[in-house]
Motif scaffolding. Structure first.
Motif, PDB file in Angstrom:
ATOM      1  N   ALA A 284       0.860  -1.194   0.000  1.00  0.00           N
ATOM      2  CA  ALA A 284       0.000   0.000   0.000  1.00  0.00           C
ATOM      3  C   ALA A 284       0.886   1.230   0.000  1.00  0.00           C
ATOM      4  O   ALA A 284       2.054   1.162   0.387  1.00  0.00           O
ATOM      5  CB  ALA A 284      -0.923   0.018   1.220  1.00  0.00           C
TER       6      ALA A 284
ATOM      7  N   ALA B 141      -4.699   7.011  -1.374  1.00  0.00           N
ATOM      8  CA  ALA B 141      -4.166   5.731  -0.911  1.00  0.00           C
ATOM      9  C   ALA B 141      -4.347   4.711  -2.022  1.00  0.00           C
ATOM     10  O   ALA B 141      -5.391   4.685  -2.687  1.00  0.00           O
ATOM     11  CB  ALA B 141      -4.884   5.272   0.348  1.00  0.00           C
TER      12      ALA B 141
ATOM     13  N   TYR C 297      -3.690   0.497  -3.006  1.00  0.00           N
ATOM     14  CA  TYR C 297      -3.478  -0.808  -2.396  1.00  0.00           C
ATOM     15  C   TYR C 297      -3.199  -1.869  -3.457  1.00  0.00           C
ATOM     16  O   TYR C 297      -3.716  -1.806  -4.576  1.00  0.00           O
ATOM     17  CB  TYR C 297      -4.721  -1.230  -1.601  1.00  0.00           C
ATOM     18  CG  TYR C 297      -5.060  -0.294  -0.471  1.00  0.00           C
ATOM     19  CD1 TYR C 297      -5.951   0.767  -0.662  1.00  0.00           C
ATOM     20  CD2 TYR C 297      -4.491  -0.460   0.794  1.00  0.00           C
ATOM     21  CE1 TYR C 297      -6.258   1.632   0.380  1.00  0.00           C
ATOM     22  CE2 TYR C 297      -4.806   0.395   1.835  1.00  0.00           C
ATOM     23  CZ  TYR C 297      -5.685   1.442   1.614  1.00  0.00           C
ATOM     24  OH  TYR C 297      -5.998   2.292   2.653  1.00  0.00           O
TER      25      TYR C 297
ATOM     26  N   LYS D 135      -6.777  -5.173  -0.719  1.00  0.00           N
ATOM     27  CA  LYS D 135      -7.906  -4.228  -0.784  1.00  0.00           C
ATOM     28  C   LYS D 135      -9.064  -4.707   0.056  1.00  0.00           C
ATOM     29  O   LYS D 135      -9.437  -5.879   0.007  1.00  0.00           O
ATOM     30  CB  LYS D 135      -8.361  -4.054  -2.234  1.00  0.00           C
ATOM     31  CG  LYS D 135      -7.536  -3.087  -3.041  1.00  0.00           C
ATOM     32  CD  LYS D 135      -8.094  -2.954  -4.455  1.00  0.00           C
ATOM     33  CE  LYS D 135      -7.221  -2.053  -5.299  1.00  0.00           C
ATOM     34  NZ  LYS D 135      -7.683  -1.998  -6.710  1.00  0.00           N
TER      35      LYS D 135
ATOM     36  N   ARG E 201       4.468   2.137  -7.140  1.00  0.00           N
ATOM     37  CA  ARG E 201       4.480   0.824  -6.504  1.00  0.00           C
ATOM     38  C   ARG E 201       5.858   0.162  -6.600  1.00  0.00           C
ATOM     39  O   ARG E 201       6.060  -0.925  -6.081  1.00  0.00           O
ATOM     40  CB  ARG E 201       3.464  -0.100  -7.177  1.00  0.00           C
ATOM     41  CG  ARG E 201       2.040   0.374  -7.083  1.00  0.00           C
ATOM     42  CD  ARG E 201       1.126  -0.524  -7.892  1.00  0.00           C
ATOM     43  NE  ARG E 201      -0.250  -0.031  -7.886  1.00  0.00           N
ATOM     44  CZ  ARG E 201      -1.303  -0.776  -7.574  1.00  0.00           C
ATOM     45  NH1 ARG E 201      -1.142  -2.030  -7.242  1.00  0.00           N
ATOM     46  NH2 ARG E 201      -2.520  -0.271  -7.616  1.00  0.00           N
TER      47      ARG E 201
END
Length: 122
Positions: A48, A57, A59, A64, A104
């Motif tokens: 996350a 935010a 995820y 999730k 990410r």
């Protein structure tokens, strides 16, 4: 920026834990913060992330609806609330700070904490 991850421990499957990532030595609100995890023998994977101001935010699909990331700017701390934990989520969890944006990719992060071990028993 120095990061300190804490809050790991042993929990039964289906249980919950809250991890904390504290920062010192810089302006933490200048950084997006991500949580990653690495299980033995596996690659580090994204869990996350949260934007600088906390308004965004993101995820991993696998978490999730069960995990929630949040940040308290005044306390220079980012949290990861983990519910309904599964044994396969046993790993060392790391927090990391990124100056440039929302990514990410672990290689894009500038600073890393030391990791905190989460063990989920079946």
């Amino acid at each position: 920026v120095q990061l300190q991850a804490s809050g790991g421990g042993l929990v039964q499957a289906g249980g919950s834990l809250t991890l904390s990532c504290g920062a010192s030595g810089g302006t933490f609100s200048n950084y997006a913060v991500g949580w990653f995890r690495q299980a033995p023998g596996k690659e580090r994977e994204f869990v996350a992330l949260i934007s600088r101001g906390g308004g965004t935010a993101i995820y991993a699909d696998s978490v999730k609806g069960r995990f929630t990331i949040s940040r308290d700017i005044a306390k220079n701390t980012v949290y990861l609330r983990m519910n309904s934990l599964k044994p396969e989520e046993t790993a060392v969890y790391y927090c990391a700070a990124d100056r440039t944006g929302l990514t990410r990719l672990p290689e894009q992060y500038d600073y890393w904490g030391q990791g905190t071990l989460v063990t989920v028993s079946s």
